[in-house]
Design a protein around this motif. Structure first.
Motif, PDB file in Angstrom:
ATOM      1  N   ALA A   1      20.160  58.480  36.853  1.00  0.00           N
ATOM      2  CA  ALA A   1      19.987  59.785  37.496  1.00  0.00           C
ATOM      3  C   ALA A   1      18.939  60.613  36.776  1.00  0.00           C
ATOM      4  CB  ALA A   1      21.327  60.519  37.529  1.00  0.00           C
ATOM      5  N   ARG A   2      18.972  60.609  35.454  1.00  0.00           N
ATOM      6  CA  ARG A   2      17.987  61.372  34.681  1.00  0.00           C
ATOM      7  C   ARG A   2      16.566  60.855  34.946  1.00  0.00           C
ATOM      8  NH1 ARG A   2      20.427  61.021  30.294  1.00  0.00           N
ATOM      9  NH2 ARG A   2      19.368  59.307  29.230  1.00  0.00           N
ATOM     10  N   VAL A   3      16.398  59.522  34.941  1.00  0.00           N
ATOM     11  CA  VAL A   3      15.061  58.956  35.166  1.00  0.00           C
ATOM     12  C   VAL A   3      14.600  59.242  36.593  1.00  0.00           C
ATOM     13  CG1 VAL A   3      13.754  56.806  35.286  1.00  0.00           C
ATOM     14  CG2 VAL A   3      15.382  57.178  33.406  1.00  0.00           C
ATOM     15  N   LEU A   4      15.474  59.050  37.572  1.00  0.00           N
ATOM     16  CA  LEU A   4      15.099  59.275  38.974  1.00  0.00           C
ATOM     17  C   LEU A   4      14.755  60.741  39.224  1.00  0.00           C
ATOM     18  CD1 LEU A   4      17.715  56.977  40.765  1.00  0.00           C
ATOM     19  CD2 LEU A   4      15.243  56.640  40.692  1.00  0.00           C
ATOM     20  N   ARG A   5      15.479  61.656  38.598  1.00  0.00           N
ATOM     21  CA  ARG A   5      15.180  63.077  38.769  1.00  0.00           C
ATOM     22  C   ARG A   5      13.830  63.408  38.153  1.00  0.00           C
ATOM     23  NH1 ARG A   5      19.835  66.108  36.457  1.00  0.00           N
ATOM     24  NH2 ARG A   5      18.773  65.538  34.508  1.00  0.00           N
ATOM     25  N   ASP A   6      13.531  62.816  36.993  1.00  0.00           N
ATOM     26  CA  ASP A   6      12.232  63.063  36.358  1.00  0.00           C
ATOM     27  C   ASP A   6      11.088  62.507  37.199  1.00  0.00           C
ATOM     28  OD1 ASP A   6      13.584  64.238  34.286  1.00  0.00           O
ATOM     29  OD2 ASP A   6      13.354  62.552  32.892  1.00  0.00           O
ATOM     30  N   LEU A   7      11.316  61.341  37.814  1.00  0.00           N
ATOM     31  CA  LEU A   7      10.247  60.694  38.577  1.00  0.00           C
ATOM     32  C   LEU A   7      10.006  61.349  39.922  1.00  0.00           C
ATOM     33  CD1 LEU A   7      11.116  56.931  37.931  1.00  0.00           C
ATOM     34  CD2 LEU A   7       9.270  58.259  36.890  1.00  0.00           C
ATOM     35  N   ALA A   8      11.034  61.976  40.472  1.00  0.00           N
ATOM     36  CA  ALA A   8      10.935  62.617  41.791  1.00  0.00           C
ATOM     37  C   ALA A   8      10.334  61.660  42.819  1.00  0.00           C
ATOM     38  CB  ALA A   8      10.102  63.902  41.687  1.00  0.00           C
ATOM     39  N   ARG A   9      10.889  60.459  42.850  1.00  0.00           N
ATOM     40  CA  ARG A   9      10.345  59.445  43.763  1.00  0.00           C
ATOM     41  C   ARG A   9      10.694  59.681  45.236  1.00  0.00           C
ATOM     42  NH1 ARG A   9       8.761  54.437  41.549  1.00  0.00           N
ATOM     43  NH2 ARG A   9       7.344  55.002  39.856  1.00  0.00           N
ATOM     44  N   GLY A  10      11.687  60.482  45.491  1.00  0.00           N
ATOM     45  CA  GLY A  10      12.041  60.746  46.878  1.00  0.00           C
ATOM     46  C   GLY A  10      13.067  59.766  47.420  1.00  0.00           C
ATOM     47  N   PRO A  11      13.339  59.837  48.717  1.00  0.00           N
ATOM     48  CA  PRO A  11      14.378  58.998  49.321  1.00  0.00           C
ATOM     49  C   PRO A  11      14.018  57.517  49.253  1.00  0.00           C
ATOM     50  CG  PRO A  11      13.106  60.108  51.025  1.00  0.00           C
ATOM     51  CD  PRO A  11      12.679  60.696  49.714  1.00  0.00           C
TER      52      PRO A  11
END
Length: 460
Positions: free
Chosen positions: A238-248
């Motif tokens: 979750a932390r990595v995905l939030r930082d990356l802001a990759r989207g859906p």
């Protein structure tokens, strides 16, 4: 190894004898399943396309004759009557994707007797295996209740060719993709995959692994979160995905443990991080039974990846199928062996809305509003049309599943649909049986008196 020699030895010995006896009249063999496997309310017809490819290219060449001779430990010249034999017959079959039931012919072959006999082993091999796998895959789709299902079976199937078949059959059944790259590229199936535990273990920690994976692969990514502690792994993801802001389109994958409880905790972590559009993928020994339990429990799982048990149809890996002679030289034939009685004559199956199928003689008129299932797909050894595509079969299956009784679609303890037999087929069966039994009585009486046996007519 030639597909021609991919056969049981007794097919060769019988065909050779037929040729020497000049028994080349048309024969019809019917391929059907006697009984559905336990835990099945229906089957999905599959395997027809490779079967037709085999028949269209069938021709016994010199190397084939040499292999036959070697297997029989006989001189090659003794097997030369087989040289040049090709399939020149007709095939009527249920197109792939239709739901089918016990006692219904999946296909019927009509050809000169030696040709029809030599086709038996390969046809049973293709139709039985693929029908078994397609049927289990279809049940996974039913269990998922609209959620995507992905094929992960390649590493557990019985060889690469079986893996290719499993990917195709999954797509036919409604799977959303496959991990099998060869199948994806050859068949136009979406490819799907994530990472292995070994990938995560190769890095100092999960965060380094996830960030490295994301750097290599732009766009949506899926992180495997259960290498060490699953909930902690979700928090890192979750932390990595939030930082990356990759989207859906991004996801986390759960591959072990109590998938229901872990999915609920993962969903809570992701939602708290504002990642409500990140999906949860579940894998790890799942089949329709596991998927059904998770769906019924309301587990917040978005995608199911199924593999080991699907690619080998683990709970029903074989079919009680047969390929039996039902007509020769215009004469109806049947088998009377205990528990293996067969119905004589060429047949048709008529499908009726809201009612059981009717197994009838092939030239019968259909009942009101019924449609014939068996179509002529090969004539004179050539296909009557272009090869069918798995997408066409998927549409047939979707329609057939929607029309099945709910009890037949159940995952646990389904109730099989049982076809009925037409009056004309019942009458022919009784007449042929009576004729055979009368002949046996005559032959028994002749044996008791020492009189010469009466010549058999083969007719009922």
């Amino acid at each position: 190894m030639s597909d021609v020699t991919t056969t049981d030895l007794y097919e060769v010995t019988m065909a050779l004898s037929y040729l020497r006896e000049d028994m080349r009249a048309p024969a019809t063999f019917s391929l059907f399943v006697r009984d559905l496997p336990p835990g099945r309310g229906f089957l999905v017809a599959a395997g027809l396309e490779p079967a037709l490819d085999f028949l269209a290219g069938y021709r016994v060449e010199r190397p084939d004759v040499e292999e036959f001779a070697d297997a029989l430990r006989r001189p090659v010249r003794g097997l030369e009557p087989l040289l040049g034999l090709a399939f020149e017959g007709e095939v009527r079959a249920v197109p792939e994707g239709h739901a089918v039931f016990a006692g219904e012919p999946l296909l019927e072959v009509t050809a000169p007797l030696p040709q029809a006999q030599l086709a038996e082993t390969y046809l049973l091999n293709q139709v039985c295996h693929q029908t078994a796998v397609a049927s289990k895959a279809a049940r996974c789709v039913l269990a998922a209740a609209g959620r995507p299902v992905v094929d992960f079976s390649l590493r557990r199937t019985h060889g690469p060719w079986a893996g290719l078949q499993a990917a195709r059959l999954g797509a036919l059944a409604g799977f959303a993709g496959t991990s099998n790259v060869a199948a994806a590229t050859a068949l136009g199936i979406p490819a799907s995959g994530t990472m292995a535990h070994s990938y995560v273990e190769a890095f100092p920690g999960e965060e380094e692994a996830f960030r490295a994976f994301a750097r290599c692969h732009p766009g949506p990514v899926t992180f495997l979160v259960d290498t060490y502690d699953t909930v902690a792994g979700v928090e890192v993801a979750a932390r990595v995905l939030r930082d990356l802001a990759r989207g859906p389109g991004c996801a986390v994958r759960l591959d072990s443990g109590d998938l229901d409880a872990l999915a609920r905790r993962a969903r809570a972590v992701l939602d708290a991080a504002g990642l409500t559009d990140v999906r949860i993928v579940a894998s790890g020994g799942l089949d329709e039974y596991g998927v059904d339990r998770l769906v019924r429990a309301g587990a917040p799982i978005d995608v199911y990846a199924v593999g080991t048990r699907i690619g080998v149809a683990a709970d029903a890996p074989y079919l009680d199928a047969a390929y039996k002679l039902v007509e020769y030289d215009g004469r109806p034939m049947m088998k009377l062996s205990s528990a293996k009685v067969t119905a004589p004559g060429r047949k048709q199956v008529f499908r009726r809305a809201g009612q059981p199928d009717v197994v009838a003689l092939w030239q019968e008129e259909p009942p009101d509003s019924a449609r014939p299932l068996l179509r002529t797909v090969m004539r004179g050894g050539r296909r009557t049309g272009a090869p069918d595509h798995w997408r066409d079969a998927r549409e047939r299956l979707r329609a057939d599943l929607a029309a099945l009784p709910a009890a037949a679609r159940r995952i646990d303890a389904p109730e099989p649909v049982r076809p009925v037999v037409s009056p004309a087929l019942r009458e022919l069966t009784a007449r042929v049986r009576a004729g055979l039994e009368a002949r046996f009585l005559r032959e028994s009486a002749d044996a008791d008196t020492g009189a010469p046996a009466s010549p058999p007519t083969g007719r009922g």
